[in-house]
Design a protein around this motif. Structure first.
Motif, PDB file in Angstrom:
ATOM      1  N   SER A   1       0.816  -1.291  -0.146  1.00  0.00           N
ATOM      2  CA  SER A   1      -0.016  -0.137  -0.063  1.00  0.00           C
ATOM      3  C   SER A   1       0.891   1.399   0.011  1.00  0.00           C
ATOM      4  O   SER A   1       0.355   2.242  -0.509  1.00  0.00           O
ATOM      5  CB  SER A   1      -0.758  -0.092   1.198  1.00  0.00           C
ATOM      6  OG  SER A   1      -0.311  -0.057   2.467  1.00  0.00           O
ATOM      7  N   LEU A   2       1.840   1.233   0.551  1.00  0.00           N
ATOM      8  CA  LEU A   2       2.954   2.491   0.609  1.00  0.00           C
ATOM      9  C   LEU A   2       3.399   2.793  -0.825  1.00  0.00           C
ATOM     10  O   LEU A   2       3.652   4.169  -1.008  1.00  0.00           O
ATOM     11  CB  LEU A   2       3.936   2.252   1.686  1.00  0.00           C
ATOM     12  CG  LEU A   2       3.905   2.241   3.026  1.00  0.00           C
ATOM     13  CD1 LEU A   2       5.006   1.981   3.836  1.00  0.00           C
ATOM     14  CD2 LEU A   2       3.184   3.603   3.364  1.00  0.00           C
ATOM     15  N   SER A   3       3.422   1.963  -1.458  1.00  0.00           N
ATOM     16  CA  SER A   3       3.810   2.115  -3.120  1.00  0.00           C
ATOM     17  C   SER A   3       2.813   3.089  -3.719  1.00  0.00           C
ATOM     18  O   SER A   3       3.294   4.027  -4.777  1.00  0.00           O
ATOM     19  CB  SER A   3       4.039   1.239  -3.741  1.00  0.00           C
ATOM     20  OG  SER A   3       2.755   0.382  -4.196  1.00  0.00           O
ATOM     21  N   GLY A   4       1.577   2.879  -3.353  1.00  0.00           N
ATOM     22  CA  GLY A   4       0.441   3.611  -4.010  1.00  0.00           C
ATOM     23  C   GLY A   4       0.093   2.934  -5.103  1.00  0.00           C
ATOM     24  O   GLY A   4      -1.001   3.495  -5.926  1.00  0.00           O
TER      25      GLY A   4
ATOM     26  N   LEU B   1      18.856  -5.122  -1.139  1.00  0.00           N
ATOM     27  CA  LEU B   1      19.645  -3.936  -1.245  1.00  0.00           C
ATOM     28  C   LEU B   1      18.837  -2.776  -0.960  1.00  0.00           C
ATOM     29  O   LEU B   1      19.102  -1.672  -0.538  1.00  0.00           O
ATOM     30  CB  LEU B   1      20.470  -3.543  -2.418  1.00  0.00           C
ATOM     31  CG  LEU B   1      21.582  -4.898  -2.686  1.00  0.00           C
ATOM     32  CD1 LEU B   1      22.371  -4.635  -3.856  1.00  0.00           C
ATOM     33  CD2 LEU B   1      22.501  -5.171  -1.377  1.00  0.00           C
ATOM     34  N   ASN B   2      17.501  -2.861  -1.350  1.00  0.00           N
ATOM     35  CA  ASN B   2      16.605  -1.804  -0.818  1.00  0.00           C
ATOM     36  C   ASN B   2      15.790  -1.755   0.472  1.00  0.00           C
ATOM     37  O   ASN B   2      15.344  -2.718   0.627  1.00  0.00           O
ATOM     38  CB  ASN B   2      15.560  -1.652  -2.012  1.00  0.00           C
ATOM     39  CG  ASN B   2      14.519  -0.487  -2.023  1.00  0.00           C
ATOM     40  OD1 ASN B   2      13.879  -0.398  -1.146  1.00  0.00           O
ATOM     41  ND2 ASN B   2      14.483   0.222  -2.905  1.00  0.00           N
ATOM     42  N   PRO B   3      16.235  -1.004   1.389  1.00  0.00           N
ATOM     43  CA  PRO B   3      15.655  -1.000   2.747  1.00  0.00           C
ATOM     44  C   PRO B   3      13.942  -1.232   2.842  1.00  0.00           C
ATOM     45  O   PRO B   3      13.429  -1.813   3.462  1.00  0.00           O
ATOM     46  CB  PRO B   3      16.210   0.124   3.604  1.00  0.00           C
ATOM     47  CG  PRO B   3      16.539   1.214   2.419  1.00  0.00           C
ATOM     48  CD  PRO B   3      16.866   0.477   1.367  1.00  0.00           C
ATOM     49  N   PHE B   4      13.342  -0.415   1.794  1.00  0.00           N
ATOM     50  CA  PHE B   4      11.885  -0.250   1.817  1.00  0.00           C
ATOM     51  C   PHE B   4      11.557  -1.751   1.401  1.00  0.00           C
ATOM     52  O   PHE B   4      10.273  -2.197   1.931  1.00  0.00           O
ATOM     53  CB  PHE B   4      11.449   0.894   0.736  1.00  0.00           C
ATOM     54  CG  PHE B   4      11.787   2.092   1.401  1.00  0.00           C
ATOM     55  CD1 PHE B   4      10.911   2.742   2.374  1.00  0.00           C
ATOM     56  CD2 PHE B   4      12.746   2.830   1.001  1.00  0.00           C
ATOM     57  CE1 PHE B   4      11.265   4.101   2.900  1.00  0.00           C
ATOM     58  CE2 PHE B   4      13.126   4.174   1.373  1.00  0.00           C
ATOM     59  CZ  PHE B   4      12.271   4.623   2.317  1.00  0.00           C
ATOM     60  N   THR B   5      12.119  -2.360   0.405  1.00  0.00           N
ATOM     61  CA  THR B   5      11.643  -3.694  -0.183  1.00  0.00           C
ATOM     62  C   THR B   5      11.926  -4.640   1.198  1.00  0.00           C
ATOM     63  O   THR B   5      10.959  -5.309   1.416  1.00  0.00           O
ATOM     64  CB  THR B   5      12.628  -4.227  -1.288  1.00  0.00           C
ATOM     65  OG1 THR B   5      12.315  -3.257  -2.342  1.00  0.00           O
ATOM     66  CG2 THR B   5      12.217  -5.355  -1.730  1.00  0.00           C
TER      67      THR B   5
ATOM     68  N   THR C   1       8.821  -4.236   3.715  1.00  0.00           N
ATOM     69  CA  THR C   1       7.762  -4.763   2.861  1.00  0.00           C
ATOM     70  C   THR C   1       7.664  -6.138   2.909  1.00  0.00           C
ATOM     71  O   THR C   1       6.537  -6.755   3.504  1.00  0.00           O
ATOM     72  CB  THR C   1       7.633  -4.297   1.373  1.00  0.00           C
ATOM     73  OG1 THR C   1       7.579  -2.701   1.343  1.00  0.00           O
ATOM     74  CG2 THR C   1       6.112  -4.669   0.942  1.00  0.00           C
ATOM     75  N   VAL C   2       8.736  -6.806   2.700  1.00  0.00           N
ATOM     76  CA  VAL C   2       8.425  -8.311   2.616  1.00  0.00           C
ATOM     77  C   VAL C   2       8.455  -8.908   4.391  1.00  0.00           C
ATOM     78  O   VAL C   2       7.773  -9.746   4.271  1.00  0.00           O
ATOM     79  CB  VAL C   2       9.994  -8.929   2.065  1.00  0.00           C
ATOM     80  CG1 VAL C   2      10.004 -10.400   2.233  1.00  0.00           C
ATOM     81  CG2 VAL C   2       9.868  -8.558   0.329  1.00  0.00           C
TER      82      VAL C   2
ATOM     83  N   GLY D   1       6.963  -7.718   6.489  1.00  0.00           N
ATOM     84  CA  GLY D   1       5.534  -7.342   6.969  1.00  0.00           C
ATOM     85  C   GLY D   1       4.366  -7.993   6.190  1.00  0.00           C
ATOM     86  O   GLY D   1       3.331  -7.669   6.402  1.00  0.00           O
ATOM     87  N   CYS D   2       4.746  -8.794   5.290  1.00  0.00           N
ATOM     88  CA  CYS D   2       4.080  -9.517   4.487  1.00  0.00           C
ATOM     89  C   CYS D   2       3.706 -10.909   4.850  1.00  0.00           C
ATOM     90  O   CYS D   2       4.630 -11.860   5.006  1.00  0.00           O
ATOM     91  CB  CYS D   2       4.617  -9.489   2.931  1.00  0.00           C
ATOM     92  SG  CYS D   2       2.876 -10.182   1.871  1.00  0.00           S
ATOM     93  N   GLU D   3       2.344 -11.298   5.172  1.00  0.00           N
ATOM     94  CA  GLU D   3       2.106 -12.691   5.737  1.00  0.00           C
ATOM     95  C   GLU D   3       2.544 -13.842   5.019  1.00  0.00           C
ATOM     96  O   GLU D   3       3.254 -14.682   5.329  1.00  0.00           O
ATOM     97  CB  GLU D   3       0.690 -12.745   5.912  1.00  0.00           C
ATOM     98  CG  GLU D   3       0.199 -14.010   6.795  1.00  0.00           C
ATOM     99  CD  GLU D   3      -1.411 -13.828   6.926  1.00  0.00           C
ATOM    100  OE1 GLU D   3      -1.766 -14.968   7.453  1.00  0.00           O
ATOM    101  OE2 GLU D   3      -2.043 -12.964   6.517  1.00  0.00           O
ATOM    102  N   PHE D   4       2.501 -13.631   3.622  1.00  0.00           N
ATOM    103  CA  PHE D   4       2.977 -14.827   2.843  1.00  0.00           C
ATOM    104  C   PHE D   4       4.349 -14.805   2.366  1.00  0.00           C
ATOM    105  O   PHE D   4       4.830 -15.851   1.873  1.00  0.00           O
ATOM    106  CB  PHE D   4       2.001 -15.241   1.730  1.00  0.00           C
ATOM    107  CG  PHE D   4       1.877 -13.960   0.830  1.00  0.00           C
ATOM    108  CD1 PHE D   4       2.749 -13.663  -0.150  1.00  0.00           C
ATOM    109  CD2 PHE D   4       0.580 -13.512   0.626  1.00  0.00           C
ATOM    110  CE1 PHE D   4       2.679 -12.314  -0.859  1.00  0.00           C
ATOM    111  CE2 PHE D   4       0.563 -12.119  -0.242  1.00  0.00           C
ATOM    112  CZ  PHE D   4       1.658 -11.634  -1.178  1.00  0.00           C
ATOM    113  N   ASP D   5       5.138 -14.014   2.939  1.00  0.00           N
ATOM    114  CA  ASP D   5       6.356 -13.899   2.530  1.00  0.00           C
ATOM    115  C   ASP D   5       7.284 -14.222   3.958  1.00  0.00           C
ATOM    116  O   ASP D   5       8.427 -14.015   4.021  1.00  0.00           O
ATOM    117  CB  ASP D   5       7.021 -12.463   2.260  1.00  0.00           C
ATOM    118  CG  ASP D   5       6.620 -12.192   0.654  1.00  0.00           C
ATOM    119  OD1 ASP D   5       6.860 -13.329  -0.020  1.00  0.00           O
ATOM    120  OD2 ASP D   5       6.665 -11.051   0.226  1.00  0.00           O
ATOM    121  N   ARG D   6       6.621 -14.853   5.057  1.00  0.00           N
ATOM    122  CA  ARG D   6       7.041 -15.022   6.282  1.00  0.00           C
ATOM    123  C   ARG D   6       8.044 -16.351   6.028  1.00  0.00           C
ATOM    124  O   ARG D   6       7.911 -17.253   5.451  1.00  0.00           O
ATOM    125  CB  ARG D   6       6.322 -15.496   7.301  1.00  0.00           C
ATOM    126  CG  ARG D   6       5.482 -14.293   7.891  1.00  0.00           C
ATOM    127  CD  ARG D   6       4.534 -14.752   8.941  1.00  0.00           C
ATOM    128  NE  ARG D   6       3.764 -13.548   9.410  1.00  0.00           N
ATOM    129  CZ  ARG D   6       2.476 -13.453  10.153  1.00  0.00           C
ATOM    130  NH1 ARG D   6       2.066 -14.780  10.469  1.00  0.00           N
ATOM    131  NH2 ARG D   6       2.057 -12.641  10.710  1.00  0.00           N
TER     132      ARG D   6
END
Length: 231
Positions: free
Chosen positions: A20-23, A157-161, A164-165, A167-172
């Motif tokens: 959602s932060l990406s818009g 290498l991207n801190p926002f990525t 995001t990962v 905080g994503c349920e299926f990326d645990r």
């Protein structure tokens, strides 16, 4: 039952919340990747040919309509280890011609043909690292002699990525692939030519800067990256 079976019904909702932060909506990123593949195919003069495309790790089938949009003459073969996701993908794309879905057993692609393009979009960080080399060798084997593999991954290498990962349920439990590692695996699995491109630099509120992204492909700060591998 695979870990993604339980997400087959609300995958897109969960993903929308994660990014959602990406818009942007999930479909924006789905089409973005296919446009990247198409632009490369166009530079090689194969975009309008009757090629075979494998969507490796198709999930609930969000990319197929974009593949058909850009590669109008292609035959599309899509596989995923999640049977529930494959069922959802078939329903979602029931109106598309020349698209076939099958469940992947984790070892062998369930189609007899070779492929001109293989797309693996954000798949390998869900595969155990000890299996990466064998999977890539199998994909290399299933390419035509002039075929290309496109492997898209989140950029650690991207801190926002990374945030995001996490905080994503299926990326645990997902293990992000460093680009150096990915290049090494591609080389060891037989890909004699590899080119890396970094993508997705700007959120939606900075969309007026989007035309600049093509000039930033070598800057290792994009939210994602992809390799083009040549057999």
């Amino acid at each position: 039952m695979t870990e993604f079976d339980k997400f087959s019904e609300d995958y897109e909702k969960v993903l929308s919340e994660c990014i959602s932060l990406s818009g942007f909506s999930p479909s924006y990123f789905d089409e973005y990747k296919i446009k990247e593949v198409y632009d490369f195919a166009k530079s090689k003069g194969i975009e309008n040919k009757e090629i075979k495309i494998l969507n490796f790790g198709c999930g609930i089938g969000k990319s197929e309509r974009f593949i058909k949009k850009y590669f109008t003459n292609a035959m599309i073969y899509s596989v995923d280890v999640s049977s529930k996701s494959v069922e959802a993908a078939e329903e979602r794309n029931s109106g598309l011609d020349n698209v076939t879905f099958k469940v992947f057993d984790g070892d062998r692609i369930p189609f007899e043909c070779e492929f001109d393009i293989i797309l693996a979009a954000n798949v390998f960080h869900h595969i155990l690292p000890e299996r990466h080399l064998n999977v890539l060798r199998h994909l290399h084997e299933r390419l035509t002699k002039d075929g290309y593999l496109f492997i898209f991954e989140h950029n650690p290498l991207n801190p926002f990525t990374v945030k995001t990962v996490r905080g994503c349920e299926f990326d645990r439990g997902a293990i992000l692939l460093n680009p150096v590692y990915t290049s090494k695996m591609l080389s060891e699995s037989g890909f004699r030519w590899r080119e890396i491109r970094f993508i997705i630099f700007f959120p939606r509120f900075l969309r007026f800067l989007l035309p600049l992204e093509r000039y930033l492909r070598k800057v290792p700060l994009g939210a994602q990256y992809y390799f083009i591998g040549k057999k």
